[in-house]
Scaffold this motif. Structure first.
Motif, short mmCIF file in Angstrom:
data_model
loop_
_atom_site.label_atom_id
_atom_site.label_comp_id
_atom_site.label_asym_id
_atom_site.label_seq_id
_atom_site.Cartn_x
_atom_site.Cartn_y
_atom_site.Cartn_z
N SER A 24 0.81 -1.23 0.00
CA SER A 24 0.00 0.00 0.00
C SER A 24 0.84 1.27 0.00
CB SER A 24 -0.90 0.03 1.24
OG SER A 24 -1.67 -1.13 1.31
N GLY A 62 -3.51 -1.94 -1.48
CA GLY A 62 -3.91 -0.56 -1.73
C GLY A 62 -5.40 -0.33 -1.72
N ALA A 63 -6.19 -1.41 -1.72
CA ALA A 63 -7.64 -1.22 -1.76
C ALA A 63 -8.13 -0.48 -0.52
CB ALA A 63 -8.34 -2.57 -1.89
N GLU A 147 -6.31 -9.70 -1.80
CA GLU A 147 -7.20 -10.46 -0.93
C GLU A 147 -8.61 -9.90 -1.09
OE1 GLU A 147 -5.90 -10.83 3.10
OE2 GLU A 147 -7.43 -12.33 3.52
N ASP A 149 -10.87 -8.61 0.56
CA ASP A 149 -11.03 -8.05 1.91
C ASP A 149 -12.47 -7.74 2.27
OD1 ASP A 149 -8.24 -7.82 2.77
OD2 ASP A 149 -8.04 -6.34 1.19
N ASN A 161 -0.55 -8.95 2.52
CA ASN A 161 -0.37 -9.47 1.16
C ASN A 161 0.98 -10.14 0.94
OD1 ASN A 161 -2.92 -8.80 0.43
ND2 ASN A 161 -2.35 -7.28 -1.12
N1 GLU Z 1 -5.34 -6.38 0.97
C1 GLU Z 1 -5.04 -5.12 1.59
C2 GLU Z 1 -5.41 -3.96 0.68
O1 GLU Z 1 -5.58 -4.12 -0.48
C3 GLU Z 1 -3.58 -4.95 1.93
C4 GLU Z 1 -3.00 -5.99 2.84
C5 GLU Z 1 -1.59 -5.59 3.29
O2 GLU Z 1 -1.44 -4.52 3.85
O3 GLU Z 1 -0.65 -6.33 3.03
O4 GLU Z 1 -5.53 -2.85 1.09
#
Ligand code: GLU
Length: 377
Positions: A24, A62-63, A147, A149, A161
């Motif tokens: 992120s 980053g989501a 993921e 999420d 991740n």
């Molecule tokens: N899957 C989470 C996202 O897209 C990030 C997970 C992580 O910080 O590694 O925001």
């Protein structure tokens, strides 16, 4: 040819398939907006890997960070699980659009895959995820994985991740994982301490290596840190996959790391041994496929197991279960994950591909056991 140094990861013979994980903090600026200039260079680096004949799977975070900014949620959307799930729903659309544009600018097609822990731990779903990734790569697309999420609850989440990337690499049959971090690699003590030295190569993770990892993540945006990177490295090591931690905060970070060799590479255990351990580890063999001599010879040459060579089927098993493959005289030849259940395998005995759709009632899979999910004995 096997992987021995960081620079080998740029070699398509040693490393034909690579997972690149982007966190992120690299993707999203402090203002909650995507770091477009950096990202477009990253897309250029992915295109360069593709141009030299390597297949690339991106694992993109980053989501949550993007969505939290849009929704105005506190603590970057990580204050509670519902916040993280809502943020991820909003942010994932933006993230997918971003990758589609960025890769599209280089003539590459982005493909989105959202996975949960269960998708990669349950053997049946694992085979599904694995064959989707294989098909996408074959078709020339760049899978972009995150993921899922917004539906993953605390219990069924990876949460970071880094480990997701290692599991995806396993499902993708990748040779290496590149974890882009905000630091040059693993240091022998906290990197802010005097005399801290980067460890360029790790051959086997042990207590001494684990002690070097500090849980401090400098950005506060992702959920990674060195501890989760090391956990990812352990998963990769056991799966026979190399994993490198490199610094993503530079321009063209992949080129920098792989040309100069700046980073930490964790070398894999021998692949076949690792795969055997993984296949054998937690599983009981649920059945047996008896195959003809031609099939035994084909398997020993490294081919997948095709229905045409199967003479009979014993036991009750489901798709994704581990089965034994034996020659007609009962000699064990291989173990592997069956692509079909026992009844389907029985119905498919001795059939060729063109006959199989009529037998199954749906389009057949490429093999009864894919070579990536098989270990010769
Ligand atoms: N899957 C989470 C996202 O897209 C990030 C997970 C992580 O910080 O590694 O925001």
């Amino acid at each position: 040819m096997s992987i021995a140094t960081l620079t080998d990861l740029a070699d398509k013979a040693a490393c034909p398939r690579v997972v690149v994980k982007i966190g992120s903090a690299l993707l999203v600026g402090a203002d909650g907006q995507p770091r477009r200039a950096w990202l477009s260079e990253m897309a250029g680096e992915i295109a360069a890997m593709r141009a030299r004949g390597q297949q690339v799977v991106v694992v993109s975070s980053g989501a949550i960070a993007l969505g939290a900014a849009k929704l105005g949620l506190e603590k970057g959307g990580r204050g509670s699980l519902p916040d993280a799930q809502a943020a991820a729903s909003v942010g994932q659309i933006a993230l997918a659009g971003l990758w589609s544009d960025l890769l599209g600018a280089h003539g590459l097609t982005a493909a989105q895959l959202l996975l949960t822990l269960e998708d990669l731990e349950d053997r049946r779903r694992y085979l599904n995820a694995s064959s989707t990734i294989a098909r996408l790569l074959d078709a020339g697309a760049v899978p972009v994985v995150n993921e899922n999420d917004s539906v993953a609850t605390e219990e069924i989440r990876f949460g970071d991740n880094d480990r997701l990337a290692a599991r995806v690499a396993q499902a993708a049959g990748a040779d290496a994982v590149l974890l882009l971090s905000d630091i040059d690699g693993l240091y022998d003590r906290h990197p802010s301490e005097d005399g801290a030295q980067r460890v360029p190569v790790v051959q086997g993770i042990d207590q001494r290596i684990r002690a070097m990892a500090s849980s401090a993540s400098s950005s506060g945006m992702g959920s990674g840190g060195m501890v989760s990177k090391l956990q990812a490295a352990e998963i990769a090591e056991r799966a026979g996959i190399a994993l490198a931690i490199i610094n993503g905060t530079y321009e063209r970070p992949i080129a920098r790391a792989l040309v100069e060799g700046t980073g930490t590479i964790f070398l894999p255990k021998r692949r076949d041994g690792a795969r055997k351990a993984w296949l054998g580890g937690r599983m009981r063999l649920k059945g047996t496929l008896v195959v003809d001599a031609g099939c035994v010879a084909a398997l020993r040459k490294g081919n997948s197991l095709l229905a045409a060579g199967v003479l009979s089927v014993e036991g009750k098993f489901s798709r994704g279960d581990a089965v034994s493959v034996c020659a007609e005289d009962g000699t064990p030849v291989a173990n592997g994950l069956a692509e079909y259940d026992a009844a389907e395998c029985t119905a498919l005995c001795g059939t060729r591909r063109e006959e199989q759709e009529a037998v199954l009632g749906y389009a057949p899979r490429p093999a009864v056991i894919h070579r990536d999910h098989m270990v010769l004995l």
